[in-house]
Write a protein that holds these residues in place. Structure first.
Motif, PDB file in Angstrom:
ATOM      1  N   THR A 187       5.013   8.313   4.351  1.00  0.00           N
ATOM      2  CA  THR A 187       4.543   8.601   2.996  1.00  0.00           C
ATOM      3  C   THR A 187       4.028   7.372   2.268  1.00  0.00           C
ATOM      4  N   ALA A 188       4.858   6.345   2.173  1.00  0.00           N
ATOM      5  CA  ALA A 188       4.496   5.183   1.355  1.00  0.00           C
ATOM      6  C   ALA A 188       3.251   4.482   1.885  1.00  0.00           C
ATOM      7  N   SER A 189       3.032   4.518   3.198  1.00  0.00           N
ATOM      8  CA  SER A 189       1.876   3.821   3.767  1.00  0.00           C
ATOM      9  C   SER A 189       0.563   4.393   3.252  1.00  0.00           C
ATOM     10  N   LEU A 190       0.489   5.713   3.052  1.00  0.00           N
ATOM     11  CA  LEU A 190      -0.753   6.315   2.574  1.00  0.00           C
ATOM     12  C   LEU A 190      -0.931   6.109   1.064  1.00  0.00           C
ATOM     13  N   PHE A 191       0.163   6.083   0.322  1.00  0.00           N
ATOM     14  CA  PHE A 191       0.083   5.709  -1.093  1.00  0.00           C
ATOM     15  C   PHE A 191      -0.427   4.270  -1.210  1.00  0.00           C
ATOM     16  N   GLU A 192       0.132   3.399  -0.381  1.00  0.00           N
ATOM     17  CA  GLU A 192      -0.289   2.002  -0.400  1.00  0.00           C
ATOM     18  C   GLU A 192      -1.759   1.865  -0.026  1.00  0.00           C
ATOM     19  N   ALA A 193      -2.194   2.601   0.978  1.00  0.00           N
ATOM     20  CA  ALA A 193      -3.606   2.566   1.374  1.00  0.00           C
ATOM     21  C   ALA A 193      -4.507   3.010   0.233  1.00  0.00           C
ATOM     22  N   SER A 194      -4.058   4.014  -0.509  1.00  0.00           N
ATOM     23  CA  SER A 194      -4.863   4.526  -1.628  1.00  0.00           C
ATOM     24  C   SER A 194      -5.069   3.459  -2.689  1.00  0.00           C
ATOM     25  N   SER A 195      -3.988   2.808  -3.088  1.00  0.00           N
ATOM     26  CA  SER A 195      -4.110   1.782  -4.127  1.00  0.00           C
ATOM     27  C   SER A 195      -4.818   0.538  -3.594  1.00  0.00           C
ATOM     28  N   ARG A 196      -4.577   0.209  -2.336  1.00  0.00           N
ATOM     29  CA  ARG A 196      -5.210  -0.994  -1.761  1.00  0.00           C
ATOM     30  C   ARG A 196      -6.718  -0.803  -1.615  1.00  0.00           C
ATOM     31  N   ILE A 197      -7.123   0.377  -1.148  1.00  0.00           N
ATOM     32  CA  ILE A 197      -8.558   0.644  -1.018  1.00  0.00           C
ATOM     33  C   ILE A 197      -9.217   0.673  -2.387  1.00  0.00           C
ATOM     34  N   THR A 212     -12.571  -5.214  -6.601  1.00  0.00           N
ATOM     35  CA  THR A 212     -12.398  -6.643  -6.843  1.00  0.00           C
ATOM     36  C   THR A 212     -12.215  -7.397  -5.529  1.00  0.00           C
ATOM     37  N   GLU A 213     -12.487  -8.691  -5.577  1.00  0.00           N
ATOM     38  CA  GLU A 213     -12.200  -9.572  -4.448  1.00  0.00           C
ATOM     39  C   GLU A 213     -11.001 -10.459  -4.758  1.00  0.00           C
ATOM     40  N   ASN A 214     -10.381 -10.237  -5.902  1.00  0.00           N
ATOM     41  CA  ASN A 214      -9.218 -11.011  -6.321  1.00  0.00           C
ATOM     42  C   ASN A 214      -8.008 -10.619  -5.470  1.00  0.00           C
ATOM     43  N   GLU A 215      -7.577 -11.534  -4.605  1.00  0.00           N
ATOM     44  CA  GLU A 215      -6.507 -11.221  -3.651  1.00  0.00           C
ATOM     45  C   GLU A 215      -5.187 -10.906  -4.353  1.00  0.00           C
ATOM     46  N   PHE A 216      -4.939 -11.569  -5.471  1.00  0.00           N
ATOM     47  CA  PHE A 216      -3.701 -11.286  -6.206  1.00  0.00           C
ATOM     48  C   PHE A 216      -3.673  -9.838  -6.663  1.00  0.00           C
ATOM     49  N   TYR A 217      -4.781  -9.363  -7.221  1.00  0.00           N
ATOM     50  CA  TYR A 217      -4.838  -7.984  -7.696  1.00  0.00           C
ATOM     51  C   TYR A 217      -4.772  -6.980  -6.537  1.00  0.00           C
ATOM     52  N   ILE A 218      -5.422  -7.318  -5.432  1.00  0.00           N
ATOM     53  CA  ILE A 218      -5.386  -6.412  -4.270  1.00  0.00           C
ATOM     54  C   ILE A 218      -3.965  -6.281  -3.739  1.00  0.00           C
ATOM     55  N   GLU A 219      -3.268  -7.405  -3.595  1.00  0.00           N
ATOM     56  CA  GLU A 219      -1.896  -7.377  -3.088  1.00  0.00           C
ATOM     57  C   GLU A 219      -0.956  -6.707  -4.089  1.00  0.00           C
ATOM     58  N   THR A 220      -1.155  -6.982  -5.371  1.00  0.00           N
ATOM     59  CA  THR A 220      -0.311  -6.369  -6.398  1.00  0.00           C
ATOM     60  C   THR A 220      -0.516  -4.859  -6.431  1.00  0.00           C
ATOM     61  N   ALA A 221      -1.762  -4.430  -6.323  1.00  0.00           N
ATOM     62  CA  ALA A 221      -2.054  -2.991  -6.282  1.00  0.00           C
ATOM     63  C   ALA A 221      -1.414  -2.348  -5.057  1.00  0.00           C
ATOM     64  N   SER A 222      -1.393  -3.070  -3.943  1.00  0.00           N
ATOM     65  CA  SER A 222      -0.775  -2.550  -2.717  1.00  0.00           C
ATOM     66  C   SER A 222       0.720  -2.361  -2.900  1.00  0.00           C
ATOM     67  N   PHE A 223       1.376  -3.344  -3.522  1.00  0.00           N
ATOM     68  CA  PHE A 223       2.806  -3.208  -3.809  1.00  0.00           C
ATOM     69  C   PHE A 223       3.061  -2.017  -4.728  1.00  0.00           C
ATOM     70  N   PHE A 224       2.207  -1.862  -5.728  1.00  0.00           N
ATOM     71  CA  PHE A 224       2.328  -0.731  -6.638  1.00  0.00           C
ATOM     72  C   PHE A 224       2.328   0.589  -5.864  1.00  0.00           C
ATOM     73  N   GLY A 225       1.345   0.760  -4.978  1.00  0.00           N
ATOM     74  CA  GLY A 225       1.248   2.002  -4.221  1.00  0.00           C
ATOM     75  C   GLY A 225       2.398   2.205  -3.261  1.00  0.00           C
ATOM     76  N   ARG A 226       2.818   1.114  -2.606  1.00  0.00           N
ATOM     77  CA  ARG A 226       3.926   1.209  -1.647  1.00  0.00           C
ATOM     78  C   ARG A 226       5.216   1.670  -2.322  1.00  0.00           C
ATOM     79  N   TYR A 227       5.565   1.011  -3.430  1.00  0.00           N
ATOM     80  CA  TYR A 227       6.809   1.369  -4.120  1.00  0.00           C
ATOM     81  C   TYR A 227       6.727   2.764  -4.729  1.00  0.00           C
ATOM     82  N   LEU A 228       5.544   3.131  -5.215  1.00  0.00           N
ATOM     83  CA  LEU A 228       5.372   4.475  -5.754  1.00  0.00           C
ATOM     84  C   LEU A 228       5.550   5.516  -4.653  1.00  0.00           C
ATOM     85  N   GLY A 229       5.022   5.233  -3.468  1.00  0.00           N
ATOM     86  CA  GLY A 229       5.170   6.155  -2.347  1.00  0.00           C
ATOM     87  C   GLY A 229       6.616   6.337  -1.930  1.00  0.00           C
TER      88      GLY A 229
END
Length: 274
Positions: free
Chosen positions: A174-184, A190-207
């Protein structure tokens, strides 16, 4: 397919999902001569589109997406839908979203083969992107989902399962697809790596929070949860739910403050009603 929009009160969200539904219909129409056409419409009907919405809102929180996000969102919804078809067949579920499970309507052979056909659609959708990370993220995600599903199958005959095993299942399935959604979504905006990684954490924990919430809500149907080798299982899982939801919101709060982020936070509260 518009019955899935009834839970959306925010006009911005309603508009985005309405346009997404039209995109789905247009894409499926290209395959109206396929033997899988009717069954794909059946399988996609009634979904809440949670993962595509996360993609939309994450992207727009971070700016104007550099490429159209609808093809990636549809690829994610297709992957999710096929995972449900296989889940239902493995678990011998009778209903999904108020209708008979796909394998009962179209047969187990087609329930297996529709995954192959859907793979072709996902490959075509992701090939439209100049940003190759979209396809790579989804490839890694499908690997993880497959590993999670197989682990759940392997543990089916066990009398007890450890928290670590349960966590691995929900992280991968479950969490992997939530994370993929926010990461994509972030990757397209953006190309800002901090925001990309932070968004990925957001999706993972939400999943993680969402799956625990779902397991608690449908407790009697979730056999693997009841096998957890933990005392006071519901209290323990409620604590984990609160923790992951809090971690998700903390990550979200590190993204730029704007109206879209506020909508995303409100959407979380709508989906997970603690």
């Amino acid at each position: 397919m518009f019955e899935n929009l009834l839970y959306l009160e925010d006009k911005f969200l309603f508009k985005r999902v309405s346009l997404f539904e039209k995109f789905i219909n247009k894409e499926l129409e290209k395959h109206k001569n396929s033997s899988f056409y009717e069954s794909l419409i059946y399988a996609l009907r009634g979904g809440k589109r949670l993962r595509p919405i996360i993609l939309f809102l994450t992207a727009e929180t971070l700016g104007i997406p550099k490429e159209d996000y609808y093809p990636a969102a549809f690829a994610i919804e297709l992957i999710h839908t096929v995972s449900l078809i296989h889940d239902d067949m493995l678990d011998r579920e009778i209903y999904r979203r108020g209708s008979k499970a796909y394998y009962l309507v179209y047969g187990e052979e087609q329930a297996i083969l529709v995954a192959d056909y859907t793979l072709s659609l996902v490959l075509e959708l992701t090939s439209r992107y100049k940003n190759k990370n979209v396809a790579l993220i989804l490839a890694d995600t499908v690997k993880a989902m497959s590993e999670g599903q197989l682990l759940e199958v392997k543990l089916r005959n066990e009398n007890e399962i450890k928290w670590e095993e349960y966590f691995k299942i929900i992280q991968n399935k479950t969490a992997s697809l939530f994370e993929a959604s926010s990461r994509i979504g972030a990757t397209l905006a953006t190309e800002n790596e901090f925001y990309i990684e932070t968004a990925s954490f957001f999706g993972r924990y939400l999943g993680l929070a969402y799956q625990i919430y779902d397991d608690l809500r449908d407790w009697d149907k979730k056999e693997y949860v009841q096998k957890l080798k933990i005392e006071n299982k519901k209290d323990f899982l409620n604590e984990k739910l609160s923790m992951y939801l809090d971690l998700s919101k903390r990550a979200l709060n590190k993204l730029p403050q704007n109206n879209i982020r506020n909508i995303l936070e409100g959407f979380i509260d709508l989906v997970i009603k603690t």
